[in-house]
Design a protein around this motif. Structure first.
Motif: not given
Length: 203
Positions: A38-48
């Motif tokens: 998730l960090r490598r892809l830059g995925r901030d799932i909960n948008r915090d």
């Protein structure tokens, strides 16, 4: 024939939900997707505005499947391999990254097909795999599954912390072995006795 997204959804189901096992080098994982991914892809799932364990926990099954399709099937070029082998290599790539391709490349080398063991699905690997399938159309998928199973056992040989993923507490087959054998014909799956003999040296 299954679509890629259907195969990905099966992988998500196989991976299970959220786990954070200290003995798993992948760290916090949900549906097979790690925090590092998730960090490598830059995925901030909960948008915090930060990517942490909470994002791993918030990741949905369909989002995980889409990540697998894009980054574990399309990006590494698994679609260039023969269709009959794609589900197994795709599943293995989610589980072990580029090692999944190296397992295939070593297998091809054992079949006297010249290919670099670099973990990359390039033209050389695709051509060699096509030749291997033509030479052994009824055996290549099983051969790859067996090679994958052997890789997991070898990991257990070398890393005691990983043994619990290959052997249950009662001595039976662990998740890694069962997962590999989903892609192996029943006649080539190890009996419980053979599995126990294979891991007997682990103590």
């Amino acid at each position: 024939m299954q679509s890629v997204i259907e195969i990905a959804r099966e992988i998500v189901a196989r991976e299970g939900g959220f786990v954070d096992d200290p003995d798993d080098p992948g760290g916090p994982t949900n549906h097979g997707v790690t925090l590092a991914t998730l960090r490598r892809l830059g995925r901030d799932i909960n948008r915090d505005r930060k990517i942490d364990v909470a994002d791993v926990q918030a990741l949905g099954r369909e989002a995980a499947a889409q990540i697998f399709v894009e980054y574990y099937f399309q990006k590494p070029g698994i679609g260039g391999l023969p269709a009959v082998l794609q589900p197994s290599v795709f599943d293995a790539y989610v589980n072990m990254g580029g090692q999944a391709v190296k397992v295939l490349q070593r297998l091809l080398g054992s079949m006297r097909l010249a290919v670099a063991v670099d973990g990359v699905v390039g033209p050389q690997t695709c051509e060699a795999t096509a030749k291997a399938l033509a030479a052994a159309p009824d055996h290549l998928v099983d051969a790859y599954g067996i090679a994958r199973r052997n890789y997991y056992y070898a990991l257990g040989d070398a890393r005691p912390q990983s043994r619990k993923f290959a052997r249950r507490r009662d001595g039976g087959k662990g998740g890694w072995i069962l997962r590999a054998e989903e892609f192996i014909s029943p006649r080539f799956r190890l009996t419980d006795e053979a599995h126990r003999a294979r891991v007997a040296s682990w103590g």
